[in-house]
Design a protein around this motif. Structure first.
Motif, PDB file in Angstrom:
ATOM      1  N   ARG A  12     -11.230  -5.678  11.725  1.00 43.31           N
ATOM      2  CA  ARG A  12     -11.759  -4.391  11.249  1.00 43.31           C
ATOM      3  C   ARG A  12     -12.306  -3.562  12.407  1.00 43.31           C
ATOM      4  O   ARG A  12     -12.088  -2.363  12.476  1.00 43.31           O
ATOM      5  CB  ARG A  12     -12.859  -4.611  10.204  1.00 43.31           C
ATOM      6  CG  ARG A  12     -12.344  -4.954   8.810  1.00 43.31           C
ATOM      7  CD  ARG A  12     -13.453  -4.807   7.801  1.00 43.31           C
ATOM      8  NE  ARG A  12     -13.838  -5.764   6.850  1.00 43.31           N
ATOM      9  CZ  ARG A  12     -13.674  -7.069   6.762  1.00 43.31           C
ATOM     10  NH1 ARG A  12     -13.046  -7.718   7.669  1.00 43.31           N
ATOM     11  NH2 ARG A  12     -14.113  -7.773   5.762  1.00 43.31           N
ATOM     12  N   GLY A  19      -8.109   4.130  11.075  1.00 46.43           N
ATOM     13  CA  GLY A  19      -8.588   4.697   9.816  1.00 46.43           C
ATOM     14  C   GLY A  19      -9.295   3.647   8.996  1.00 46.43           C
ATOM     15  O   GLY A  19      -9.859   2.695   9.547  1.00 46.43           O
ATOM     16  N   GLY A  20      -9.261   3.794   7.671  1.00 44.71           N
ATOM     17  CA  GLY A  20      -9.949   2.874   6.768  1.00 44.71           C
ATOM     18  C   GLY A  20      -9.241   1.541   6.653  1.00 44.71           C
ATOM     19  O   GLY A  20      -8.256   1.417   5.924  1.00 44.71           O
ATOM     20  N   THR A  22      -8.914  -2.199   5.407  1.00 41.87           N
ATOM     21  CA  THR A  22      -9.365  -3.115   4.369  1.00 41.87           C
ATOM     22  C   THR A  22      -8.466  -4.339   4.381  1.00 41.87           C
ATOM     23  O   THR A  22      -7.351  -4.294   4.926  1.00 41.87           O
ATOM     24  CB  THR A  22      -9.325  -2.468   2.968  1.00 41.87           C
ATOM     25  OG1 THR A  22      -7.996  -2.015   2.704  1.00 41.87           O
ATOM     26  CG2 THR A  22     -10.292  -1.306   2.869  1.00 41.87           C
ATOM     27  N   CYS A  34      -4.349  -0.109   5.932  1.00 45.14           N
ATOM     28  CA  CYS A  34      -4.977   1.089   6.486  1.00 45.14           C
ATOM     29  C   CYS A  34      -4.768   2.202   5.470  1.00 45.14           C
ATOM     30  O   CYS A  34      -3.620   2.554   5.178  1.00 45.14           O
ATOM     31  CB  CYS A  34      -4.372   1.477   7.830  1.00 45.14           C
ATOM     32  SG  CYS A  34      -5.142   2.939   8.539  1.00 45.14           S
ATOM     33  N   ASP A  35      -5.852   2.698   4.938  1.00 37.73           N
ATOM     34  CA  ASP A  35      -5.793   3.754   3.929  1.00 37.73           C
ATOM     35  C   ASP A  35      -4.801   3.413   2.819  1.00 37.73           C
ATOM     36  O   ASP A  35      -4.012   4.242   2.383  1.00 37.73           O
ATOM     37  CB  ASP A  35      -5.459   5.097   4.574  1.00 37.73           C
ATOM     38  CG  ASP A  35      -6.511   5.513   5.594  1.00 37.73           C
ATOM     39  OD1 ASP A  35      -7.706   5.223   5.368  1.00 37.73           O
ATOM     40  OD2 ASP A  35      -6.153   6.117   6.615  1.00 37.73           O
ATOM     41  N   GLY A  36      -4.822   2.156   2.391  1.00 42.63           N
ATOM     42  CA  GLY A  36      -4.013   1.714   1.259  1.00 42.63           C
ATOM     43  C   GLY A  36      -2.609   1.257   1.585  1.00 42.63           C
ATOM     44  O   GLY A  36      -1.885   0.804   0.697  1.00 42.63           O
ATOM     45  N   HIS A 107       4.742   2.794   6.681  1.00 44.49           N
ATOM     46  CA  HIS A 107       4.925   4.069   5.975  1.00 44.49           C
ATOM     47  C   HIS A 107       6.410   4.345   5.720  1.00 44.49           C
ATOM     48  O   HIS A 107       6.777   4.807   4.638  1.00 44.49           O
ATOM     49  CB  HIS A 107       4.303   5.225   6.768  1.00 44.49           C
ATOM     50  CG  HIS A 107       2.831   5.358   6.576  1.00 44.49           C
ATOM     51  ND1 HIS A 107       2.256   5.791   5.403  1.00 44.49           N
ATOM     52  CD2 HIS A 107       1.804   5.106   7.424  1.00 44.49           C
ATOM     53  CE1 HIS A 107       0.943   5.806   5.534  1.00 44.49           C
ATOM     54  NE2 HIS A 107       0.636   5.385   6.756  1.00 44.49           N
TER      55      HIS A 107
END
Length: 127
Positions: A12, A19-20, A22, A34-36, A107
């Motif tokens: 993390r 980015g985010g 998780t 990262c960001d879903g 992506h």
């Protein structure tokens, strides 16, 4: 085996520039998002990053290691997640560059799957 809490926290911190970040347990492993968008998997505190045809060249060094795989029907199924070289943990900028490439591949894969998924027809209410 899922990622240990200390390894997950390390990831993390190191991947924060993306980015985010998780993580979620899945299939006895840990998915890295990262960001879903899932761009990595951890098993036994080993990080594997998503590759596709476009990013394989950037991950040439990782070809020295076997890809993430699982046993099925007496054989082995290789996944499109390649183990990162351990040296990257000592080279944070290059580590993030590899992760960015994996995120871009994730992506692209998601976009292809979205286009290929059958569209659900909206149900009409009975008049």
């Amino acid at each position: 085996m899922v990622a240990s809490e200390s390894f997950a926290e390390f990831l993390r911190e190191q991947l924060a520039p993306l980015g985010g970040i998780t993580m979620r347990r899945m299939f006895g492993k840990t998915g890295v998002f990262c960001d879903g968008v899932m761009f990595g998997m951890v098993t036994e505190n080993t990080l594997y990053l998503r590759v596709d045809d476009e990013s394989k060249e950037a991950f040439k060094e990782a070809e020295a290691y076997p890809p993430l795989n699982y046993a099925k029907g007496g054989g082995t199924i290789d996944l499109s997640f390649w183990r990162i070289p351990e040296r990257l943990f000592d080279e944070p900028e290059e580590f993030v560059a590899w992760a960015r490439s994996a995120l871009a591949a994730a992506h692209r894969v998601a976009a292809i799957r979205e286009r290929a998924a059958p569209r659900r027809k909206a149900r009409r209410k009975a008049d």
